[in-house]
Each structure stands twice: as C-alpha cells, then as structure tokens.
Design a protein around this motif. Structure first.
Motif, PDB file in Angstrom:
ATOM      1  N   GLY A 161     -19.316  66.915 -98.848  1.00 25.55           N
ATOM      2  CA  GLY A 161     -20.011  68.119 -99.293  1.00 25.55           C
ATOM      3  C   GLY A 161     -20.747  68.800 -98.157  1.00 25.55           C
ATOM      4  N   LEU A 162     -21.361  68.002 -97.281  1.00 27.60           N
ATOM      5  CA  LEU A 162     -22.053  68.561 -96.119  1.00 27.60           C
ATOM      6  C   LEU A 162     -21.063  69.240 -95.181  1.00 27.60           C
ATOM      7  CD1 LEU A 162     -24.730  68.888 -94.623  1.00 27.60           C
ATOM      8  CD2 LEU A 162     -24.337  66.655 -93.560  1.00 27.60           C
ATOM      9  N   SER A 163     -19.869  68.672 -95.038  1.00 27.28           N
ATOM     10  CA  SER A 163     -18.840  69.281 -94.191  1.00 27.28           C
ATOM     11  C   SER A 163     -18.395  70.624 -94.758  1.00 27.28           C
ATOM     12  CB  SER A 163     -17.636  68.348 -94.062  1.00 27.28           C
ATOM     13  OG  SER A 163     -17.994  67.146 -93.415  1.00 27.28           O
ATOM     14  N   LEU A 164     -18.257  70.691 -96.073  1.00 28.58           N
ATOM     15  CA  LEU A 164     -17.881  71.962 -96.702  1.00 28.58           C
ATOM     16  C   LEU A 164     -18.956  73.020 -96.492  1.00 28.58           C
ATOM     17  CD1 LEU A 164     -16.344  70.643-100.051  1.00 28.58           C
ATOM     18  CD2 LEU A 164     -15.124  71.860 -98.233  1.00 28.58           C
ATOM     19  N   PHE A 165     -20.216  72.621 -96.589  1.00 33.06           N
ATOM     20  CA  PHE A 165     -21.316  73.562 -96.347  1.00 33.06           C
ATOM     21  C   PHE A 165     -21.305  74.041 -94.897  1.00 33.06           C
ATOM     22  CE2 PHE A 165     -25.714  74.253 -94.906  1.00 33.06           C
ATOM     23  CZ  PHE A 165     -26.053  75.327 -95.717  1.00 33.06           C
ATOM     24  N   ALA A 166     -21.102  73.103 -93.964  1.00 34.51           N
ATOM     25  CA  ALA A 166     -21.047  73.478 -92.551  1.00 34.51           C
ATOM     26  C   ALA A 166     -19.882  74.422 -92.275  1.00 34.51           C
ATOM     27  CB  ALA A 166     -20.924  72.226 -91.678  1.00 34.51           C
ATOM     28  N   LEU A 167     -18.753  74.197 -92.944  1.00 33.01           N
ATOM     29  CA  LEU A 167     -17.605  75.075 -92.768  1.00 33.01           C
ATOM     30  C   LEU A 167     -17.919  76.477 -93.270  1.00 33.01           C
ATOM     31  CD1 LEU A 167     -14.657  75.577 -92.023  1.00 33.01           C
ATOM     32  CD2 LEU A 167     -14.013  74.719 -94.284  1.00 33.01           C
ATOM     33  N   ALA A 168     -18.615  76.584 -94.397  1.00 30.02           N
ATOM     34  CA  ALA A 168     -18.983  77.903 -94.925  1.00 30.02           C
ATOM     35  C   ALA A 168     -19.896  78.648 -93.956  1.00 30.02           C
ATOM     36  CB  ALA A 168     -19.658  77.746 -96.290  1.00 30.02           C
ATOM     37  N   THR A 198     -12.058  59.413 -83.093  1.00 27.17           N
ATOM     38  CA  THR A 198     -13.386  59.050 -82.608  1.00 27.17           C
ATOM     39  C   THR A 198     -13.470  59.181 -81.087  1.00 27.17           C
ATOM     40  OG1 THR A 198     -13.718  57.538 -84.469  1.00 27.17           O
ATOM     41  CG2 THR A 198     -15.114  57.235 -82.527  1.00 27.17           C
ATOM     42  N   ILE A 199     -12.472  58.662 -80.393  1.00 22.74           N
ATOM     43  CA  ILE A 199     -12.478  58.695 -78.930  1.00 22.74           C
ATOM     44  C   ILE A 199     -12.414  60.131 -78.417  1.00 22.74           C
ATOM     45  CG2 ILE A 199     -11.200  58.049 -76.856  1.00 22.74           C
ATOM     46  CD1 ILE A 199     -10.312  55.519 -78.391  1.00 22.74           C
ATOM     47  N   LEU A 200     -11.464  60.906 -78.956  1.00 22.87           N
ATOM     48  CA  LEU A 200     -11.350  62.310 -78.530  1.00 22.87           C
ATOM     49  C   LEU A 200     -12.576  63.108 -78.936  1.00 22.87           C
ATOM     50  CD1 LEU A 200      -7.586  63.021 -79.317  1.00 22.87           C
ATOM     51  CD2 LEU A 200      -8.648  62.912 -77.071  1.00 22.87           C
ATOM     52  N   GLY A 201     -13.158  62.759 -80.082  1.00 22.29           N
ATOM     53  CA  GLY A 201     -14.375  63.438 -80.520  1.00 22.29           C
ATOM     54  C   GLY A 201     -15.529  63.202 -79.565  1.00 22.29           C
ATOM     55  N   ILE A 202     -15.638  61.995 -79.040  1.00 23.52           N
ATOM     56  CA  ILE A 202     -16.697  61.698 -78.075  1.00 23.52           C
ATOM     57  C   ILE A 202     -16.493  62.505 -76.790  1.00 23.52           C
ATOM     58  CG2 ILE A 202     -17.634  59.888 -76.592  1.00 23.52           C
ATOM     59  CD1 ILE A 202     -17.064  57.912 -78.880  1.00 23.52           C
ATOM     60  N   VAL A 203     -15.238  62.570 -76.307  1.00 21.24           N
ATOM     61  CA  VAL A 203     -14.947  63.345 -75.095  1.00 21.24           C
ATOM     62  C   VAL A 203     -15.269  64.822 -75.322  1.00 21.24           C
ATOM     63  CG1 VAL A 203     -13.143  64.067 -73.487  1.00 21.24           C
ATOM     64  CG2 VAL A 203     -13.185  61.711 -74.337  1.00 21.24           C
ATOM     65  N   LEU A 204     -14.851  65.344 -76.482  1.00 26.47           N
ATOM     66  CA  LEU A 204     -15.111  66.745 -76.805  1.00 26.47           C
ATOM     67  C   LEU A 204     -16.609  67.018 -76.875  1.00 26.47           C
ATOM     68  CD1 LEU A 204     -14.055  69.531 -77.634  1.00 26.47           C
ATOM     69  CD2 LEU A 204     -13.906  68.701 -79.998  1.00 26.47           C
ATOM     70  N   SER A 205     -17.356  66.109 -77.468  1.00 24.94           N
ATOM     71  CA  SER A 205     -18.810  66.293 -77.568  1.00 24.94           C
ATOM     72  C   SER A 205     -19.455  66.338 -76.197  1.00 24.94           C
ATOM     73  CB  SER A 205     -19.420  65.162 -78.398  1.00 24.94           C
ATOM     74  OG  SER A 205     -18.904  65.161 -79.710  1.00 24.94           O
ATOM     75  N   ILE A 206     -19.017  65.458 -75.312  1.00 19.93           N
ATOM     76  CA  ILE A 206     -19.583  65.435 -73.955  1.00 19.93           C
ATOM     77  C   ILE A 206     -19.317  66.764 -73.247  1.00 19.93           C
ATOM     78  CG2 ILE A 206     -19.381  64.355 -71.678  1.00 19.93           C
ATOM     79  CD1 ILE A 206     -18.813  61.709 -73.124  1.00 19.93           C
ATOM     80  N   SER A 227     -19.384  68.888 -83.209  1.00 24.40           N
ATOM     81  CA  SER A 227     -18.566  67.840 -82.598  1.00 24.40           C
ATOM     82  C   SER A 227     -19.211  66.470 -82.778  1.00 24.40           C
ATOM     83  CB  SER A 227     -18.350  68.143 -81.113  1.00 24.40           C
ATOM     84  OG  SER A 227     -19.560  68.068 -80.387  1.00 24.40           O
ATOM     85  N   ILE A 228     -20.539  66.399 -82.648  1.00 23.69           N
ATOM     86  CA  ILE A 228     -21.242  65.129 -82.860  1.00 23.69           C
ATOM     87  C   ILE A 228     -21.179  64.735 -84.333  1.00 23.69           C
ATOM     88  CG2 ILE A 228     -23.501  64.004 -82.753  1.00 23.69           C
ATOM     89  CD1 ILE A 228     -24.103  65.800 -80.328  1.00 23.69           C
ATOM     90  N   TYR A 229     -21.359  65.711 -85.212  1.00 30.14           N
ATOM     91  CA  TYR A 229     -21.294  65.422 -86.648  1.00 30.14           C
ATOM     92  C   TYR A 229     -19.920  64.905 -87.052  1.00 30.14           C
ATOM     93  CZ  TYR A 229     -20.760  66.312 -91.615  1.00 30.14           C
ATOM     94  OH  TYR A 229     -20.469  66.176 -92.942  1.00 30.14           O
ATOM     95  N   GLN A 230     -18.866  65.434 -86.451  1.00 29.66           N
ATOM     96  CA  GLN A 230     -17.522  64.984 -86.797  1.00 29.66           C
ATOM     97  C   GLN A 230     -17.303  63.512 -86.424  1.00 29.66           C
ATOM     98  OE1 GLN A 230     -16.553  67.226 -89.085  1.00 29.66           O
ATOM     99  NE2 GLN A 230     -14.485  67.172 -88.249  1.00 29.66           N
ATOM    100  N   ILE A 231     -17.931  63.069 -85.345  1.00 25.67           N
ATOM    101  CA  ILE A 231     -17.858  61.647 -84.992  1.00 25.67           C
ATOM    102  C   ILE A 231     -18.524  60.812 -86.078  1.00 25.67           C
ATOM    103  CG2 ILE A 231     -18.537  59.915 -83.297  1.00 25.67           C
ATOM    104  CD1 ILE A 231     -18.523  62.128 -81.190  1.00 25.67           C
TER     105      ILE A 231
END
Length: 533
Positions: free
Chosen positions: A71-78, A133-141, A175-179
């Motif tokens: 639900g939080l992801s849907l709100f963030a997308l909106a 998870t790994i790619l998400g960490i790289v993207l966040s950095i 990006s951090i939230y997606q991890i």
C-alpha cells in the motif's frame, strides 16, 4: 470435548514428534478461537497437513505487514506520477515557482527513474530476488552520489534549484525504499512458506525465473542510466567552472541570469555607435563573435558587445514559453543593468536576425544601423515551428541527462569544456536543447506575430546592410526572394551584397570576410554621420 483434548495431549506427548510440529499444532485454531492471520489457512481438525508450494494460498500477501508495504508503494507511485506530470508540463509551460534555470530535463529524468522503479517493484512485488537487492544497493549508492554532487556544487545547485534537488532526493529515497521492500517481501514469503508448506521453498517455477530475469535486466538498465547521470553531472560540474567573459545579469524578476560582455572602452564621443551582436542558431562566441573581434583588432570598429540568448552559452534557460520578443526585452534589461546605452549598430546572422530586428523595433532611438548576414526570413518560422522537429527536440532533451554524446566527445575525442559550453559541442547540452524547443513551440504563434509587428514599426531611415550567401541563394530560389525582401525592411538600404562562393556562414571564406568588413566600416561611418547631423 474431552476426547478432543485427550487426543491433543496424546499428540503432544508422542516421543517422535518434533518441536516444529508441536508449535504448528499449538497454532492450529481451537473450537473456541477465531482464526487469525497466521492460522486461517491451517487445517481445523486434529490432523497436521501442509499445503502444496504451488497453492495460491502460499503467498506473502497473507501478512498484513507485507500488504502495508504494498500500500505504501502504491501511495509513493501516485505521488511520483503527479510530480512526474508536473515536470513534464513545466518543460512546455513553467508553473509558478517551478522554473529551473537549467534545462529541466535532469529532474524529469530522475523522477522518471523513480517512477519506473516503483512500477517495476509493484508489477513483480511477490517475486523478490537477490539480484534486485544487489542492483538496488548499487543504484542507491549512485543516486546518493548524484544528490551530493547537485547539493555540493554551487553552480549546479543554482541551476537546478529546489525542483532539481527535490527530484534527485526523491529518486534516492525511492531506491532505498525499494531495497527495504524487496527484503520485506522476501521475509514474508519465507515465513508463509515455512508455515504453510513446512519448509522454505528454494526452487522457482519457469515463470518466476522469467520474471527474475526480466526485472534484473530492467534494473540493470536503470543502474547504467544512473551511472551515466553521475558521469554527466561530473562533466557538467567541470564545464560550469569555465569562467565567462563579461558578467551574468539577473533578469525577468531575478528568475534567471543571462551573459553579456562588452569589448573596448567607452569614448567621450557619444555619437560613436557600439556594435551589438546577435548570433545565429548557436552561441555567438562560436560563430559571429570571432569575426567581429578580428574586425575590432583591425580597427574597423572601436567597441562591441555580445550576449548569449537564454539557454545558450553561459546564460540560464528562461521559463516557458519564451519567444524572440521576450529575448529582445531581456537583452534590453541586461544592457540597462550593465549601464550600456548605445547608440547601437545591431549585427546578426541567420535566425539571430529575427531577434536583432525585434530589438531594433523596440529601441528605435538607440539603434542607428542594422547589419544582416544571410538573415532568416520570417516566412521560414514554419520550419522552426514544425511539430515533428519539436518532438525530436523533446526526445533529445529527455535522453540528454545520459550525456552519451558529450561523454564520448570528452573521453574519446578529447573535447574541451570550451567546446561544450560555447563551441562545436554546445548543441548537445540540455540547456541548448530546451532553448531550441522553446523556440520551436512559439515560432509560428508568438514570435511570428512579434516579427510582423516589428516590421510595421521599424524606423524607416535606419541604415541597412544585407550580405547574403551565394551558395544558399543558388540552392533555394525561395531563399533568394526572401533575401531581397529583407533588403526593404527600412527605406535606407546602404548595400545588398551576394557573396557568390560563400556558405551560410559568410565570414567563413576570405571573400566573405572582406565584404563584411568593408560594409561594416561603411555602416559605422554612415551611422555616426547621421548622429552628428
């Protein structure tokens, strides 16, 4: 009732029963208890049975915590989509307080990345993977590095403003939230598998492997894009360290700044005009200013000023929409701030001639001469305002934050920052692309009407010189007719020259330079003589 409890006691006391089985039996609902989130799918009799791993009931969605994350992801997308829409509109029409002095394409790119990341996470919410998870960490950095660059480098922070900073911070937070989301779903999936099937499921179906492969490829592309954003920002910080000659003046209610420079000293003789340059399609420093500077050094003129139109060279982008008449007004404001009052002989080339004509029509008493070099006729505004051209400019702008052409030019071809700011590579910058897009959007409406009005009110006796390209006239008979028409915008035509072998940039060949310098001396003398009378 007694037999039920006796059976439960007997089952508990069995020596071969494991502790896990005892825990699961204890979690099973009793006749006096309502099923809970953790017991609703378990059998309600005294037998212990597990569900198949492929049963749809084995899902992390069973847990309220996982449903809350979704639900939080849907709100963030909106929220992200609304912000993305505002940024998309602001490229064409700048909302109040949302103008970016930069191109506006960088913040749009970061918001697009954040929105796409949220969509990807929601589409494959129930299929987490270690690769994500790994790619998400790289993207966040990478996004955190971008955020540091934008905030820490003053010129970039000044250009992007709060809109750009908010966009990159939002992308980094997402990006951090997606991890966190990926880890939460992984935990929920394991919990439900152990509870409903008796063990954690390590195998994946073919469909799940396809999903993991797809989301890994997409996230890898996003990570590469973020890496290019970072490299482009570093290159941009390097370019913004190039010092501009002259000064930058805040105009249009301090909304943005434009660059203006003057060469030569003011003289006591107020009748001596100053040349005011207006470049062609690119920065004036790359096309017309070097020729005029040579003429200045050879004594043909004593003083000249030049400026960068909004979005070109060292000037910021203006709010949208922005017409040629608005540029003329901004030039007048910058000249006033610089305490430059003329009199002026406006010298321009190509599309810049439209801008100089508008300036001349609005400063009738100060403009004492008009010098047009292979000028663009207003009838060609339909080509500048072509919708297909506008779409391609917008598309170029959207991908400009990747900086592919600029990075290749810098790394492979050794292009210097001068090339990227005011030289042959200036057309690759997002600021330049946005300026051309703004030019396209109002060419056949606002700019066309402004030029038509300028023609009606132009001072009739202002000295006029037109020098045309012979190559362009032979190539296009319509161009030749329009050049002749432009020789009549005032009633005082000093000369109309056609340099036979000259290209559109007439000053690029020796014959063209000789003609231009000769005519420039003549119009300066004529203008000064008229001021003395």
């Amino acid at each position: 009732m007694a037999s039920f409890w006796n059976r439960k006691k007997d089952n508990t006391d069995r020596p071969d029963e494991t502790s896990q089985e005892r825990d699961e039996n204890e979690n099973a609902p009793t006749p006096h208890q309502e099923p809970t989130e953790r017991t609703s799918l378990l059998p309600r009799d005294n037998r212990q049975e597990y569900l198949s791993p492929d049963d749809p009931a084995v899902s992390p969605y069973n847990l309220w915590s996982v449903r809350a994350v979704r639900g939080l992801s849907l709100f963030a997308l909106a929220v992200s989509f609304v912000w993305w829409t505002f940024l998309l509109v602001s490229v064409f029409v700048s909302p109040p307080l949302m103008h970016s002095r930069g191109s506006g394409f960088f913040e749009f790119a970061y918001t697009t990345l954040a929105t796409a990341y949220l969509v990807l996470g929601l589409l494959f919410f129930a299929v987490p993977s270690k690769a994500m998870t790994i790619l998400g960490i790289v993207l966040s950095i990478l996004l955190l590095v971008d955020m540091i660059i934008i905030v820490a480098v003053p010129p970039i922070r000044f250009e992007e403003g709060w809109v750009g900073i908010a966009s990159v911070v939002w992308a980094a937070v997402i990006s951090i939230y997606q991890i966190i989301q990926n880890r939460a779903v992984t935990w929920g999936k394991r919990e439900e598998e152990e509870r409903l099937t008796g063990r954690e499921e390590t195998r994946r179906t073919l469909g799940e492997w396809v999903v993991v492969l797809f989301e890994t490829i997409v996230l890898a592309i996003m990570t590469i894009a973020a890496l290019l954003f970072t490299a482009t920002l570093i290159l941009r910080a390097r370019d913004l360290s190039l010092e501009a000659p002259g000064h930058r003046y805040s105009v249009h209610g301090d909304t943005y700044q434009v660059h203006l420079a003057c060469v030569g000293n003011r003289t006591e003789n107020s009748n001596e005009p100053t040349v005011l340059l207006e470049g062609d399609w690119g920065p004036v420093e790359h096309n017309l200013q070097p020729f005029i500077d040579d003429a200045y050094r050879q004594g043909a003129i004593n003083r000249y000023c030049y400026w960068d139109r909004p979005g070109l060279g060292w000037s910021d982008n203006a709010p949208s929409p922005h017409s040629a008449g608005m540029s003329a007004d901004v030039l007048s404001e910058a000249l006033a701030l610089a305490e430059e009052s003329g009199p002026w002989v406006v010298v321009s080339a190509g599309v810049g001639s439209l801008y100089s004509r508008l300036f001349a029509s609005r400063r009738l008493l100060e403009v004492v001469g008009i010098f047009l070099i292979d000028p663009l006729h207003e009838s060609y505004l339909k080509d500048i305002g072509n919708p297909g051209r506008g779409f391609m400019l917008w598309l170029r702008g959207v991908i400009s934050p990747l900086g592919l052409d600029r990075l290749v030019g810098a790394i492979v071809r050794g292009r210097a920052r001068e090339d990227r700011v005011v030289g042959r590579s200036a057309y690759q910058s997002g600021k330049f692309i946005k300026a051309k897009l703004q030019e396209n959007l109002v060419a056949v409406t606002m700019t066309a009407a402004e030029v038509q009005s300028a023609r009606h009110i132009q001072m009739g006796q202002t000295p006029l010189v037109v020098v045309s390209s012979g190559q362009e006239m032979r190539k296009d008979p319509e161009w030749a007719k329009r050049q002749e028409d432009l020789s009549t915008i005032t009633n005082n035509l000093l000369s109309w020259d056609v340099v036979r072998d000259a290209p559109h940039e007439v000053w690029a060949v020796g014959e063209g330079r000789q003609v231009l310098e000769k005519r420039l001396r003549e119009i300066m003398q004529e203008s000064q003589a008229r001021r003395s009378d």
